[in-house]
Scaffold this motif. Structure first.
Motif, PDB file in Angstrom:
ATOM      1  N   GLY A   6      48.511  42.877  29.310  1.00 45.63           N
ATOM      2  CA  GLY A   6      47.612  43.876  29.883  1.00 45.63           C
ATOM      3  C   GLY A   6      47.918  45.226  29.287  1.00 45.63           C
ATOM      4  O   GLY A   6      48.516  45.321  28.213  1.00 45.63           O
ATOM      5  N   THR A  51      43.931  46.428  38.260  1.00 45.09           N
ATOM      6  CA  THR A  51      43.472  46.043  36.930  1.00 45.09           C
ATOM      7  C   THR A  51      42.016  45.586  36.920  1.00 45.09           C
ATOM      8  O   THR A  51      41.268  45.930  36.019  1.00 45.09           O
ATOM      9  CB  THR A  51      44.337  44.887  36.373  1.00 45.09           C
ATOM     10  OG1 THR A  51      45.703  45.231  36.527  1.00 45.09           O
ATOM     11  CG2 THR A  51      44.038  44.627  34.906  1.00 45.09           C
ATOM     12  N   TYR A  52      41.637  44.795  37.902  1.00 42.67           N
ATOM     13  CA  TYR A  52      40.344  44.122  37.790  1.00 42.67           C
ATOM     14  C   TYR A  52      39.248  44.656  38.714  1.00 42.67           C
ATOM     15  O   TYR A  52      38.085  44.326  38.527  1.00 42.67           O
ATOM     16  CB  TYR A  52      40.521  42.621  38.044  1.00 42.67           C
ATOM     17  CG  TYR A  52      41.530  42.002  37.107  1.00 42.67           C
ATOM     18  CD1 TYR A  52      41.245  41.856  35.756  1.00 42.67           C
ATOM     19  CD2 TYR A  52      42.783  41.612  37.564  1.00 42.67           C
ATOM     20  CE1 TYR A  52      42.172  41.321  34.888  1.00 42.67           C
ATOM     21  CE2 TYR A  52      43.714  41.066  36.703  1.00 42.67           C
ATOM     22  CZ  TYR A  52      43.402  40.929  35.361  1.00 42.67           C
ATOM     23  OH  TYR A  52      44.325  40.400  34.504  1.00 42.67           O
TER      24      TYR A  52
END
Ligand code: PRX
Length: 654
Positions: free
Chosen positions: A271, A493-494
């Motif tokens: 990531g 993150t998402y």
């Protein structure tokens, strides 16, 4: 004309599904595909529920389809129970027990055929062996194996008893292995004495020993498969040979009936930060999309010979080697080696010798093989091929056309499949008997997948060919469930970018006037090197761990074969090296990164300077570094730089 514009204009080429293909396809024709899309649009949950009932064997049927009470931690089919290994093996035994499940070809060229009945027996015995070594439901098992059928046996055996596996790619270093074992808290490691790839030995046991010596307190046992046969030290009480572990184990191992949400596996991926994240997948939803995409996108039929060239260390090797093909009872090829050893026709020779009908690989491999010339594939009989696929990065139209003409003989549709470790299965892809193809586009979202391109505010980009963020607007069964041990990172993150409304893929994309999706690349600091994801921060932290390195910044630069090349800008301690000293340090740092992460992460180029360009707030100016790495003119404002001389140094002019 700019290259970008040229590619847009060229791609007015459209390839409708060949009539001969449509005739036999599972989903035949555009209307059939539209009917599926309509069904999903009208009742998203009902659509997935119908497929889950039809495509999977449930020991306890589910009544809950989607639990969104903890969104975006979505859960699917929560009160249902099933076993993934049962779905992949046992349910085929009655009518397909004698059918070949795996055709294995080793690096040296030896072949083995394994039937469904044999694979079932091997999985059951190994599952019993795992239990005898103390592995229980919920335990984590790390698998660090060569690309051999036993890797699949190990994964399936974990699934059978409810142990959560985490496969670590055999090309990763001892250090990377250690980090993953520790993050997962693995109780047991399965490895081999060594792997064989491209005529070389990959010392897996030695790397595992090194990882375990450096930490990994949770590991109690190590099972070692004897692949190579050379001597490796075995630690008494901890290490046991695969054959010894199997000795005395019967082939009766009733599957554990697990909740649909039971974590089937963790798979670590890069990531934006230095630490890889453990992407956690569930059982029922994951398997469902592995099956639906095998049927829709690969149009899998009973007499197909399917070959996905991915290693089990990547998500593609999970969904389209270890699980998908087995769940649909297909015959598949597993190949241990590399595309060009001992000669550049190896892939095509395997296609010919094993009668491969569906071939799935990465654009980087296609480009590398294309460079070797048409005479090589022309030597082989590729007439059995009926469908080709690509994954991992955008495929350039030139490589697409070569694949289509030279490999597919203009007869085979190409399915360009966009998806990610996190999505578990294909998301945007053609159905080969239904979707007209455009070279370089992954075409349209699959039924039940609500993909879109949105602007920074989250509004759909309606203008054709305008870029934006690729998002998924509704949960889907095979989505990741969380980041192992770090739900906050999952959210950040998402989901955070659009307040939990959409899943944010981290890619930018545009849609053309027909609504076709064109993936433009990552928007975060993730590189795509030979179809593999690498975090720039990960490589930077590896570099700064070297005693000579004070600071490092890593960016990507387009590369003809690998997609992206890795360029590192380094500030050293004790003066900027030049000439031979710089060359020697570069060689040392490349090896260092290979040791810290793995050979795939080695920088292609390292440039030294006395400092790195930073903003006033101290952030490294990555866009500027990217322009420098590409040799482009600098358009950014650099007037605030303290030391403009370093730009010349980074450009290699001073
Ligand atoms: O940038 C996209 C690219 O690969 C990323 C996902 O990488 P990974 O999780 O390692 O999974 C690779 C195999 C599924 C995506 O965010 N990518 C993947 N497939 C495509 C692609 N880019 C363009 N076209 C594709 N077909």
């Amino acid at each position: 004309m700019s290259e970008e514009l040229e590619s847009v204009l060229n791609e007015s080429r459209i390839f409708p599904p060949p009539a001969a293909f449509v005739d036999k396809a599972r989903i035949a024709g555009w209307e059939a595909l539209q009917a599926l899309r309509e069904e999903a649009r009208a009742d998203h949950q009902g659509f997935w529920a119908r497929l889950a009932q039809e495509k999977l064997h449930w020991h306890t049927p589910f009544s809950v389809i989607l639990d969104d009470s903890r969104a975006p931690h979505y859960a699917w089919f929560t009160d249902g129970r099933l076993n993934v290994s049962y779905n992949c093996l046992d349910r085929h035994l009655a009518d397909k027990g004698g059918k070949t499940a795996i055709i294995f070809e080793s690096d040296e060229g030896a072949t083995r055929h394994i039937s469904y009945a044999e694979l079932h027996e091997a999985v059951c015995r190994f599952a019993n062996a795992l239990k005898a070594q103390g592995v229980e439901k919920g335990d984590r098992v790390v698998i660090y194996m060569p690309m051999i059928p036993e890797a699949v046996v190990a994964m399936q055996a974990c699934a059978r008893i409810g142990a959560t596996h985490s496969v670590v790619f055999g090309g990763f270093s001892a250090q990377a292995l250690k980090d993953r074992i520790e993050d997962a808290g693995a109780k047991l490691v399965i490895t081999a004495d060594a792997g064989h790839r491209g005529g070389k030995r990959v010392e897996l046991k030695a790397a595992a020993d090194q990882a375990l010596a450096a930490g990994c307190p949770t590991v109690e046992k190590v099972i070692v498969y004897r692949r190579s046969g050379h001597d490796v030290p075995m630690q008494p009480g901890r290490d046991i040979w695969w054959d010894q572990a199997l000795a005395g184990q019967g082939d009766d191992c009733p599957p554990e009936w697990l909740e649909a949400e039971h974590p089937l596996f963790l798979l670590y991926t890069s990531g934006s930060t230095g630490k890889p994240k453990g992407i956690q997948h569930a059982s029922g939803g994951y398997l469902l999309n592995a099956v639906t995409t095998m049927e829709w996108v690969f149009d899998i039929q009973d007499d197909d010979v399917f070959w996905c060239t991915a290693d089990v260390g990547w998500i593609t090797g999970h969904s389209y080697v270890a699980y998908g093909p087995l769940a649909v009872g297909a015959t598949q090829v597993i190949f241990e080696g590399t595309p060009t050893h001992p000669h550049g026709g190896r892939f095509w020779e395997i296609c010919q010798n094993h009668g491969v009908t569906i071939f799935y690989t990465a654009p980087t491999a296609i480009r590398a093989l294309m460079k070797l010339g048409d005479e090589i594939p022309e030597r082989y009989d590729l007439s059995k091929l009926r469908l080709l696929g690509t994954v991992g990065e955008p495929i350039n139209p030139e490589a697409w056309m070569w694949y289509y003409e030279v490999i597919g003989g203009r007869r085979c549709p190409i399915v360009d499949t966009w998806w990610q470790t996190e999505t578990g299965a294909h998301m945007i892809a053609p159905l080969p008997g239904a979707t007209p193809l455009k070279p370089g586009s992954c075409t349209l979202p699959l039924p039940g997948i609500e993909a879109d391109v949105v602007d920074a505010e989250g509004n759909p980009v309606t203008e054709a060919d305008k870029g934006g963020f690729l998002v998924i607007k509704k949960p889907w069964p095979s989505m990741l469930r969380t980041v192992w041990g770090d739900p906050q990172r999952y959210y950040d993150t998402y989901w955070k970018q659009f307040d939990g409304r959409y899943y944010v893929a981290g890619d930018s994309a545009r849609r053309d006037q027909d609504g076709y999706f064109w993936i433009m690349g990552r928007v975060d600091d993730v590189l795509n090197v030979s179809g593999h994801r690498l975090g720039t921060m990960e490589i930077e932290s590896a570099l700064v761990a070297h005693p000579r390195v004070a600071e490092a910044a890593v960016v990507g630069r387009p590369h003809e074969v690998k997609g992206e090349a890795i360029v590192a800008f380094v500030v050293t301690r004790g003066g900027r090296p030049s000439g031979e000293a710089a060359d020697a340090l570069t060689a040392e740092l490349r090896e260092w990164v290979a040791k810290e992460i793995g050979p795939i992460a080695k920088p292609d180029e390292i440039r030294y300077a006395e400092g790195l360009p930073k903003t006033r707030s101290g952030k490294i100016m990555r866009r500027l570094l990217r322009a420098i790495a590409r040799g482009e003119a600098i358009t950014q404002d650099i007037s605030t730089l303290e030391n403009e001389e370093i730009i010349k140094q980074l450009q290699g002019e001073a």
